[in-house]
Design a protein around this motif. Structure first.
Motif, PDB file in Angstrom:
ATOM      1  N   ILE A 189     -10.799  12.210  -4.705  1.00  0.00           N
ATOM      2  CA  ILE A 189      -9.711  11.586  -3.950  1.00  0.00           C
ATOM      3  C   ILE A 189     -10.239  11.397  -2.533  1.00  0.00           C
ATOM      4  CG2 ILE A 189      -7.372  11.883  -3.029  1.00  0.00           C
ATOM      5  CD1 ILE A 189      -6.845  13.744  -5.481  1.00  0.00           C
ATOM      6  N   ASP A 190     -10.155  10.176  -2.033  1.00  0.00           N
ATOM      7  CA  ASP A 190     -10.656   9.898  -0.688  1.00  0.00           C
ATOM      8  C   ASP A 190      -9.602  10.093   0.396  1.00  0.00           C
ATOM      9  OD1 ASP A 190     -13.355   9.054  -1.405  1.00  0.00           O
ATOM     10  OD2 ASP A 190     -12.365   7.334  -2.346  1.00  0.00           O
ATOM     11  N   TYR A 191      -8.358   9.736   0.077  1.00  0.00           N
ATOM     12  CA  TYR A 191      -7.275   9.835   1.056  1.00  0.00           C
ATOM     13  C   TYR A 191      -5.973  10.199   0.364  1.00  0.00           C
ATOM     14  CZ  TYR A 191     -10.182   6.968   4.174  1.00  0.00           C
ATOM     15  OH  TYR A 191     -11.190   6.481   4.952  1.00  0.00           O
ATOM     16  N   VAL A 192      -5.122  10.852   1.126  1.00  0.00           N
ATOM     17  CA  VAL A 192      -3.708  10.960   0.776  1.00  0.00           C
ATOM     18  C   VAL A 192      -2.990  10.022   1.733  1.00  0.00           C
ATOM     19  CG1 VAL A 192      -1.672  12.451   0.835  1.00  0.00           C
ATOM     20  CG2 VAL A 192      -3.813  13.312  -0.126  1.00  0.00           C
ATOM     21  N   VAL A 193      -2.098   9.200   1.179  1.00  0.00           N
ATOM     22  CA  VAL A 193      -1.365   8.227   1.992  1.00  0.00           C
ATOM     23  C   VAL A 193       0.123   8.523   1.884  1.00  0.00           C
ATOM     24  CG1 VAL A 193      -0.854   5.786   2.365  1.00  0.00           C
ATOM     25  CG2 VAL A 193      -3.139   6.474   1.599  1.00  0.00           C
ATOM     26  N   GLY A 194       0.771   8.614   3.029  1.00  0.00           N
ATOM     27  CA  GLY A 194       2.210   8.850   3.057  1.00  0.00           C
ATOM     28  C   GLY A 194       2.950   7.655   3.607  1.00  0.00           C
ATOM     29  N   PRO A 195       4.020   7.243   2.932  1.00  0.00           N
ATOM     30  CA  PRO A 195       4.872   6.203   3.509  1.00  0.00           C
ATOM     31  C   PRO A 195       5.741   6.804   4.618  1.00  0.00           C
ATOM     32  CG  PRO A 195       5.415   6.580   1.173  1.00  0.00           C
ATOM     33  CD  PRO A 195       4.410   7.601   1.579  1.00  0.00           C
ATOM     34  N   ALA A 196       5.682   6.203   5.805  1.00  0.00           N
ATOM     35  CA  ALA A 196       6.489   6.708   6.925  1.00  0.00           C
ATOM     36  C   ALA A 196       7.957   6.342   6.675  1.00  0.00           C
ATOM     37  CB  ALA A 196       6.007   6.085   8.232  1.00  0.00           C
ATOM     38  N   ILE A 197       8.845   7.124   6.992  1.00  0.00           N
ATOM     39  CA  ILE A 197       8.808   8.362   7.747  1.00  0.00           C
ATOM     40  C   ILE A 197       8.740   9.558   6.794  1.00  0.00           C
ATOM     41  CG2 ILE A 197      10.269   9.863   9.173  1.00  0.00           C
ATOM     42  CD1 ILE A 197      11.191   7.431  10.684  1.00  0.00           C
TER      43      ILE A 197
END
Length: 192
Positions: free
Chosen positions: A64-72
């Motif tokens: 896994i290269d990144y964890v991405v979170g939708p703001a907010i």
């Protein structure tokens, strides 16, 4: 961590609210999970996100290269989950009503997991997937602390939920009389 433990943490934090709520999705519900009351406690957030990271590790083969979170809503759980996975956390945010990766760059082919707080319809995850795929990222899974649909929501990639908790949600024109009798409040973050 089991669903009853997750809900116990939410209850302990005073985060399981009852009334008439307008959810971020636009649906109405007699129960609102006010995750901000949980996320204000680093120890509770750490326990939940460590357990979510363990579930992600078990379910997602390979790097896994990144964890991405939708703001907010996804910012805090994405950050804390990424810490336990040992990968960077980045986020998408709304610009002109659509999610954009404004503050970061992501390499084509980067393998990402989206981490969200609470999922009801999965719209934020689907919009995040669309944004990331347009940039050439490979979204390998999505994950959340609580899936309010109890596994019924499909987002286009595997959805890993720390807990599944089916809570009724109704379109505004199909409210049960007991819910319609209570004034509605909108505690979510959409349109901020």
């Amino acid at each position: 961590m089991k669903t009853d433990e997750v809900l116990g943490i939410f209850r302990e934090a005073g985060a399981v609210l009852e009334g008439h709520f307008i959810l971020t999705s636009g649906l109405r519900s007699p129960v609102f999970l006010q995750k901000a009351r949980v996320f204000m406690h680093a120890d509770k957030t750490e326990r939940l996100c460590r357990a979510l990271a363990e579930k992600i590790r078990a379910a997602v083969p390979g790097k896994i290269d990144y964890v991405v979170g939708p703001a907010i809503g996804g910012l805090i759980p994405a950050y804390e989950t990424s810490r336990h996975l040992g990968v960077p956390a980045i986020w998408v945010e709304r610009e002109g009503g659509e999610f954009r990766l404004r503050r970061f760059e992501i390499a084509r082919g980067a393998r990402v997991v989206i981490v969200e707080d609470i999922v009801t319809t999965g719209l934020s995850i689907r919009e995040t997937i669309e944004c990331l795929r347009e940039l050439g990222a490979e979204v390998v899974a999505a994950a959340c602390i609580i899936d309010r649909s109890a596994g019924k929501t499909h987002v286009g990639v595997p959805l890993i939920a720390l807990a599944e908790y089916e809570v009724p949600a109704y379109p505004p024109d199909r409210l049960p009389p007991e819910l319609a009798a209570i004034p509605a409040v909108k505690p979510g973050s959409r349109n901020i």
